[in-house]
Scaffold this active site. Structure first.
Site, PDB file in Angstrom:
ATOM      1  N   ASP A 106      37.288 130.837  31.185  1.00 48.16           N
ATOM      2  CA  ASP A 106      37.137 132.166  30.598  1.00 48.16           C
ATOM      3  C   ASP A 106      37.279 133.190  31.732  1.00 48.16           C
ATOM      4  O   ASP A 106      37.315 132.834  32.918  1.00 48.16           O
ATOM      5  CB  ASP A 106      35.795 132.318  29.876  1.00 48.16           C
TER       6      ASP A 106
HETATM    7  C1  BGC Z   1      35.892 136.418  26.511  1.00 49.73           C
HETATM    8  C2  BGC Z   1      36.898 135.512  25.840  1.00 49.73           C
HETATM    9  C3  BGC Z   1      38.240 136.179  25.782  1.00 49.73           C
HETATM   10  C4  BGC Z   1      38.658 136.534  27.191  1.00 49.73           C
HETATM   11  C5  BGC Z   1      40.038 137.147  27.295  1.00 49.73           C
HETATM   12  C6  BGC Z   1      36.408 136.949  27.822  1.00 49.73           C
HETATM   13  O1  BGC Z   1      35.565 137.917  28.361  1.00 49.73           O
HETATM   14  O2  BGC Z   1      34.679 135.713  26.699  1.00 49.73           O
HETATM   15  O3  BGC Z   1      36.432 135.154  24.558  1.00 49.73           O
HETATM   16  O4  BGC Z   1      39.169 135.347  25.152  1.00 49.73           O
HETATM   17  O5  BGC Z   1      37.714 137.448  27.728  1.00 49.73           O
HETATM   18  O6  BGC Z   1      40.078 138.400  26.754  1.00 49.73           O
END
Ligand code: BGC
Length: 693
Positions: free
Chosen positions: A258
């Protein structure tokens, strides 16, 4: 250019490592704008290294995608195109209800259709892979991200993650199940917080959603921000190898961190520096690093130092190239088209699916003296922020535009209306001339979602005062509740005559709400997440264990109870009213059975009202005596049907061995012989699973 196979020997070690790094489009073209946090602020890459990275996070449309891909390929020696990934969570341009609401529809087919439509728009937008579904099981409404989830039930999580991924897959949009694993258990509902749970809980409840998505073809798995057994999920070998690849069997799934989570392992106190993090990540099974660049900077020397084997890198690169191949980008690196997008966005077909799903996702929780549906002759006061605010799309809908929505006010055409939620602003004399008050209030669309956790999930003080004030006028109050989570409503629930939870229903929210309030449509949603009476009851979920001293209301004070409040929630999982009335009865084929003679439960449903409508039959199982303590009941199957007045239907549920099975302390999944209960529509069948002789 048509290439499908790559000889990895033709890539330098840096080029290989670059394939494993994902950065934002504005690094390639400087004047593009984006939000920048964490290690993105200083990527620590040279201009030359930036053009070695392999994938892109977020994109501003087909033109931007083309420009970035073109700039990249014009400088790339190996000519492997970038893959573009982004968050299309509940629609791209046409927005569908938030996932928590979608789960309340109990209609996976409709959810699949919505994902299919979203996929079409996303592909036209230039996106190759969406970071959806979010398959996290949730139990704490303080956590802002419950809005992105399918709620508190592992089976619903499985079914809806599967349906969503299937919808994407049917159009060729790749998908990603997230967040692996157990992010939904962030302690105290505070985002990014610690998670502590047993391996048995993980395997029995918290991987089911991911399993559903992967069963439907999700190609990517995003790690969670939290730790599991004190090791951050992003570098957790047990999660990424033992569970995902070996136990669940998804060896080909590509694992992505993530946002910035690989380097956050330093803050967790588990990695010494970027080098250490990159070694731990790749060796644990993390193939792509999102929003940081340590793989590109550190893996080449890690191979020299023999901290990482070249085989490990090659395997990871191979998987990424296969992912790109699956996305079709070798054949068409520039996929996406403004013309196509304009045709699809808010098209009749997409809006219709959005409307249908919105209608089925709203949950009617209270309807005193059948005040709903409203007659068109009634004079209405429409009060609250959502009287005219069109911000009904909910979090994670940034490709959509709330201005495309219709306001409730323009549909209801109230006699009196105000957006103010301050009772001092209400023109009492005008309200008194009306027959019913529709309150359109709740959370703002920015009060839930990532990093939007709250300790107080009641309505605001101003909203409570408003309800108390209006109550004195003795005009029936219909509360249309907007929120991204279950709300604690105890202090006002007796003051309102009707309550419809509408979450954030997307592009067609007002049309759906209007039609439900006026009986043009009949509510059929059921809660996918418990509404507590108080924050003090959290975590609260229906499928809990019994405890050794369950509360039995027999006068014994030494049981599992609170002194100041019942254990029961205000609204339980699975609750939801309809304008129809159904008579439900059930029979079972046999009470004793072996593996070969599992019983069938036949449920007879009759619509005994003059209103056509949906009913959802929920079938729960309780394992009465097992090797380990099992939940008081667990949803195992459900069926949603539609009945005309007086129509009658029999729904057959064939009990499966899987419905009786769970993961045992030896980590094997099977059913224990002995007593079970099947619970369906207030009927409890005591059944006995006999071992084969
Ligand atoms: C979130 C994810 C998301 C990613 C990309 C992160 O902060 O936890 O769910 O897909 O950002 O935007």
């Amino acid at each position: 250019m048509k290439k499908t196979k790559f000889n990895l020997d033709n890539l330098t070690i840096k080029e290989k490592a670059g394939q494993l790094v994902q950065i934002a489009p504005f690094f390639f073209i400087k004047d593009l704008k984006n939000e920048v946090y964490g290690s993105f602020v200083d990527l620590k890459l040279t201009e030359e290294e930036i053009f070695l990275t392999g994938s892109v996070l977020g994109i501003g449309g087909p033109e931007e995608k083309k420009a970035v891909q073109k700039a990249y390929l014009s400088r790339s020696r190996h000519q492997i195109p970038l893959i573009f990934m982004a968050d299309v969570i509940h629609g791209c341009k046409t927005i569908y209800p938030v996932p928590l609401a979608q789960a309340c529809s109990f209609n996976p087919n409709l959810v699949k259709k919505a994902a299919k439509m979203a996929a079409r728009e996303a592909l036209a937008y230039g996106i190759d892979l969406t970071f959806s579904p979010m398959s996290d099981l949730v139990r704490d409404p303080r956590w802002g991200r419950v809005v992105e989830s399918f709620g508190e039930d592992p089976y619903l999580n499985y079914v809806f993650s599967k349906a969503t991924a299937k919808g994407y897959d049917s159009e060729g949009l790749l998908s990603c199940t997230k967040h692996f694993a157990a992010y939904g258990l962030s302690e105290a509902g505070r985002d990014y917080n610690t998670v502590d749970l047993s391996r048995l809980s993980l395997l029995n409840y918290f991987i089911n959603g991911h399993q559903g998505a992967l069963d439907s073809g999700s190609s990517l798995v995003m790690t969670a921000f939290n730790t599991f057994e004190y090791i951050p999920a992003t570098i957790n070998k047990y999660l990424l190898q033992d569970v995902l690849k070996d136990y669940m069997g998804y060896k080909d799934a590509v694992v992505i961190a993530d946002y910035d989570s690989l380097l956050q392992t330093k803050a967790h106190g588990v990695s010494k520096n970027d080098y250490d993090a990159s070694v731990k990540g790749i060796n644990a099974g993390l193939e792509i690093e999102m929003a940081s660049s340590s793989y590109l900077r550190c893996l080449p020397s890690a191979v020299d130092n023999k901290d990482v084997s070249i085989n490990t890198i090659d395997n990871a690169v191979n998987k990424v190239l296969k992912l790109k191949e699956k996305a079709g980008i070798f054949n068409n690196p520039y996929r996406g088209s403004r013309e196509e997008l304009d045709k699809l966005a808010l098209s009749k077909e997409h809006k219709e699916i959005s409307y249908n799903l919105a209608v089925e996702s709203a949950v009617l929780l209270k309807n005193k003296q059948n005040i709903l549906p409203l007659s068109k002759d009634l004079k209405v006061s429409l009060i609250g922020n959502y009287a005219s605010s069109k911000r009904m799309l909910g979090p994670w809908s940034w490709h959509g535009n709330p201005e495309d929505n219709t306001s409730l006010k323009s549909l209801i055409k109230p006699f009196y209306t105000t957006d103010s939620e301050n009772y001092l602003d209400v023109d009492t004399n005008e309200v008194k001339k009306t027959d019913v008050i529709i309150l359109a209030i709740g959370e703002h669309d920015r009060e839930s979602g990532e990093a939007h956790s709250k300790t107080d999930i009641r309505l605001s003080r101003e909203q409570v005062d408003l309800i108390k004030y209006l109550k004195q006028l003795e005009i029936p109050i219909v509360l249309t509740l907007f929120s991204g989570r279950p709300i604690v409503l105890s202090e006002i629930i007796d003051d309102v005559d009707a309550l419809m939870s509408v979450f954030f229903l997307g592009t067609m929210a007002s049309e759906a709400i209007y039609d439900l309030l006026y009986g043009i449509k009949n509510p059929s949603g059921k809660l996918a997440m418990t509404f507590p009476r108080s924050v003090g009851q959290i975590p609260i979920y229906y499928n809990h264990l019994n405890t050794g001293r369950p509360f039995l209301d027999d006068g014994n004070p030494y049981t599992s109870l609170y002194l100041d409040m019942p254990n029961t929630p205000l609204y339980d999982f699975g609750i939801g009213l309809s304008y129809s009335k159904f008579e439900i009865d059930a029979t079972i084929s046999n009470l004793e059975f072996t593996k070969e003679t599992l019983p069938t439960i036949s449920v007879n449903v009759k619509n005994i009202s003059d209103v056509p409508g949906h009913e959802t039959i929920l079938l729960y199982v309780k394992d009465v005596v097992a090797e380990i303590s099992r939940p008081v009941k667990e949803l195992k199957q459900f069926e949603k049907i539609y009945l005309q007045p007086d129509e009658e239907m029999i729904v057959d549920f064939k009990l499966g061995l899987d419905d009786l099975s769970y993961v045992h302390p030896n980590y094997q999944k099977y059913a224990d012989p002995g007593e079970f209960e099947v619970i369906v529509a207030n009927k409890v069948f005591k059944i006995n699973f006999k071992e084969d002789k």
